[in-house]
Design a protein around this motif. Structure first.
Motif, PDB file in Angstrom:
ATOM      1  N   ASP A   1       0.830  -1.208   0.000  1.00 35.37           N
ATOM      2  CA  ASP A   1       0.000   0.000   0.000  1.00 35.37           C
ATOM      3  C   ASP A   1       0.864   1.256   0.000  1.00 35.37           C
ATOM      4  O   ASP A   1       0.720   2.154   0.833  1.00 35.37           O
TER       5      ASP A   1
ATOM      6  N   ASP B   1      -8.038   0.033  -1.074  1.00 33.24           N
ATOM      7  CA  ASP B   1      -7.096   1.114  -0.773  1.00 33.24           C
ATOM      8  C   ASP B   1      -7.383   2.294  -1.697  1.00 33.24           C
ATOM      9  O   ASP B   1      -7.201   2.209  -2.910  1.00 33.24           O
TER      10      ASP B   1
ATOM     11  N   HIS C   1      -5.867   0.808   3.049  1.00 36.96           N
ATOM     12  CA  HIS C   1      -4.479   1.276   2.998  1.00 36.96           C
ATOM     13  C   HIS C   1      -3.617   0.681   4.099  1.00 36.96           C
ATOM     14  O   HIS C   1      -2.403   0.613   3.958  1.00 36.96           O
TER      15      HIS C   1
ATOM     16  N   SER D   1      -3.497  -2.515   5.110  1.00 37.49           N
ATOM     17  CA  SER D   1      -3.854  -3.930   4.933  1.00 37.49           C
ATOM     18  C   SER D   1      -3.221  -4.846   5.982  1.00 37.49           C
ATOM     19  O   SER D   1      -3.874  -5.809   6.403  1.00 37.49           O
TER      20      SER D   1
END
Length: 271
Positions: free
Chosen positions: A123, A221, A249, A251
């Motif tokens: 991310d 995201d 975002h 994760s």
């Protein structure tokens, strides 16, 4: 530099996102500690790491040379990580970075690629900020120094950091993320924002990195979306891409088991 260490095996350094600290990796760390010696540091000024003074680890070694005060940049944060590896006498490690941690991981690949056994970028993105993004970061840094962060930083950041599934169905993760954001020192928040604003484009760094690499992205995201992750993976000569369902975002915090499974699967496939 404060860090948490667990597990045995090949060293793996986990670099956290903004504006949280190494605790965002707890779920992933416990999933991977059967295979790795996992090191999760608080980056400069965040969590329990000081923003400027000589860093202090959980097990400091006398006479260990740590980077002194530096202008904010991912390269300065990368020097802290290299100092940690030196203190622990680790010639190399796998390095995973989420969001801001990815910027630091890319700085490590730029400065000392020989110290990276494999690179995991979660991310995050290779390109530098636009002028508008840079100006916004500097405004946030100034506000954090002027007002502190209580009452506004978590509210401003969490909607973009967490995926819609987490926001609607994982109340415990939302509250955990809120707690982490609210506990960050305002000086560290300001330093980190200025460091991210100063980062260069790392596309050339990724093209030059010859080691194995994994790009992970949450399919929800909104800040570094899947299409951006595909571009990042394409830059890496040995890059692979994994998309995690129902993650945003952050994760590794939102879906830690799925993230750890992606890392294990990548290692099994690339080994």
């Amino acid at each position: 530099m404060h860090y948490v260490e667990s597990g045995t095996g090949t060293p793996l350094v986990l670099l956290h996102a903004f504006p949280v600290d190494a605790r965002m990796w707890e779920g992933v760390r416990t999933e991977l500690e059967d295979r790795f010696r996992v090191l999760a540091p608080d980056q400069r000024g965040m969590g329990q790491s000081p923003p400027h003074e000589s860093a202090v680890s959980e097990s400091p070694s006398e006479g260990s040379p740590w980077p002194a005060e530096r202008e904010p940049s991912p390269d300065a944060a990368a020097e802290d990580v290299l100092a940690l590896l030196d203190e622990l006498r680790l010639p190399s490690a796998y390095v995973a970075g989420c969001s801001m941690g990815g910027y630091v991981a890319m700085a490590l690949a730029r400065r000392a690629p020989e110290r990276i056994e494999g690179l995991i970028l979660a991310d995050t993105k290779a390109e530098a900020d636009s002028a508008e993004q840079r100006d916004n970061r500097l405004r946030v840094a100034d506000r954090a120094e002027r007002e502190g962060t209580a009452g506004w930083l978590a509210g401003d950041t969490l909607p973009g950091l967490l995926g819609r599934t987490t926001r609607h169905r994982r109340e415990n993760v939302v509250e955990r993320a809120r707690t982490l954001v609210e506990q960050q020192p305002s000086a560290g928040v300001a330093w980190a924002q200025r460091a991210m604003a100063a980062r260069p484009d790392s596309s050339g760094t990724l093209r030059a990195y010859e080691g194995p690499a994994l790009v992970v992205v949450g399919d929800e995201d909104a800040l570094s979306p899947p299409e951006s992750a595909r571009g990042t993976a394409a830059l890496l000569p040995r890059g692979e891409l994994v998309t995690l369902p129902e993650a945003g975002h952050l994760s590794p915090l939102e879906t830690p088991r799925a993230f750890a499974d992606a890392v294990r699967g990548w290692l099994d496939g690339s080994g």
